[in-house]
Design an enzyme around this catalytic site. Structure first.
Site, PDB file in Angstrom:
ATOM      1  N   ASP A  31       0.825  -1.211   0.000  1.00 24.14           N
ATOM      2  CA  ASP A  31       0.000   0.000   0.000  1.00 24.14           C
ATOM      3  C   ASP A  31       0.863   1.267   0.000  1.00 24.14           C
ATOM      4  O   ASP A  31       1.971   1.270   0.519  1.00 24.14           O
ATOM      5  CB  ASP A  31      -0.924  -0.006   1.222  1.00 24.14           C
ATOM      6  CG  ASP A  31      -2.079   0.965   1.067  1.00 24.14           C
ATOM      7  OD1 ASP A  31      -2.365   1.375  -0.068  1.00 24.14           O
ATOM      8  OD2 ASP A  31      -2.689   1.319   2.090  1.00 24.14           O
ATOM      9  N   ASN A  79     -10.870  -2.828  -5.424  1.00 27.35           N
ATOM     10  CA  ASN A  79     -10.089  -1.868  -6.223  1.00 27.35           C
ATOM     11  C   ASN A  79     -10.717  -1.536  -7.579  1.00 27.35           C
ATOM     12  O   ASN A  79     -10.306  -0.579  -8.239  1.00 27.35           O
ATOM     13  CB  ASN A  79      -8.646  -2.350  -6.416  1.00 27.35           C
ATOM     14  CG  ASN A  79      -7.788  -2.245  -5.165  1.00 27.35           C
ATOM     15  OD1 ASN A  79      -6.891  -3.060  -4.930  1.00 27.35           O
ATOM     16  ND2 ASN A  79      -8.045  -1.241  -4.330  1.00 27.35           N
TER      17      ASN A  79
END
Ligand code: IPE
Ligand code: IPE
Ligand code: MG
Length: 250
Positions: A31, A79
């Site tokens: 991330d 996502n």
């Protein structure tokens, strides 16, 4: 980070300066790519490219120090909510990556893709299956890539498979055990996660390996994924080696 009143044992180290008790399975939530790029005034997709480079290096490093299983969160079931342009950029990077895996095969790394392949572009899904087949014979390290993966989606999928077996008379509902569930996950046959690493400062799992992380040790850092290098990983390994893992015992 453990609280100060918890007992910590000093790590025993190997000649290479690494702790002796390394995790069997490390999970990485890669991330912070977007923020890494934004900080430099660049579009988010540059961060993804940089993150992919780092992913290669961390994989090489884990192979070289003898970690047996590594999992990377590449693209989540959530996502898809991102702007189409960003999703396309990630899929293009993924396609490039899938065509540049020779070094892993040479290093006898087994590649396993977890997640729902059916929603992915056809050429990507096909290439993933080819790589899984070509590397199935290798056992030096399992490289597990979570693509269109969600922990809840994985559990739903396992429930469907088990329900079908019950319906077909192959299994009694009363005979379903925790092992039955584990055996129907995308990660069937792989060990649970020992060490879960999330860079970028977020303190959550974001639907990654929720079953497999039930007893994982968590390591969070503010470093963004493209900057999470070998040295940062060493810090996480040392920290892991000092944790007292009791699994509910004393
Ligand atoms: C992680 O980086 C990569 C993917 C989710 C594909 P992000 O894109 O989430 O980066 P931040 O969190 O916005 O900085
Ligand atoms: C988790 O990161 C997914 C991947 C790293 C592939 P996100 O950036 O998507 O997670 P949230 O939105 O911060 O929970
Ligand atoms: Mg993020």
């Amino acid at each position: 980070m453990a609280l100060p009143f918890l007992k910590k044992s000093p790590p025993k180290t190997t000649a290479a300066g690494l702790p002796e008790n390394l995790p069997q399975h490390i999970g990485f939530i890669m991330d912070g790519n977007g923020r890494w790029a934004t900080k430099r005034g660049m579009p988010r997709k540059f961060g993804h490219r940089e993150g992919a480079k780092n992913f290669h290096d961390i994989t090489r490093y884990c192979r070289s120090i003898g970690i047996r299983n590594i999992s990377f969160y590449v693209f989540s079931t959530e996502n898809w909510k991102r702007p189409q342009e960003e999703v396309d950029a990630i899929m293009n990077l993924l396609w490039e990556y899938l065509n540049d895996c020779d070094e892993y095969l040479e290093q006898e790394v087994r590649m396993i893709f977890i997640g729902d392949k059916s929603r992915l572009p056809e050429r990507i899904a096909k290439r993933m299956v080819e790589l899984e087949q070509d590397s199935a014979k290798y056992d030096k390290m399992n490289l597990i890539l979570a693509i269109n993966y969600g922990g809840r989606d994985e559990l739903k999928h396992a429930a469907q498979l088990i329900a079908q077996e019950v319906k077909d008379g192959k299994l009694e509902a009363a005979d379903i055990t925790e092992q039955t569930i584990a055996d129907h996950l995308y990660t069937a046959g792989l060990p649970d996660v020992d060490l879960l690493i999330r860079p970028s400062g977020e303190l959550r799992l974001s639907n990654f390996l929720i079953w497999q992380c039930a007893y994982a040790e968590y390591y969070f850092t503010n470093v963004l994924w493209p900057d999470f290098n070998r040295e940062e990983l060493n810090k996480a390994l040392v920290d892991f080696s000092t944790r007292g893992r009791r699994f509910g015992g004393v």
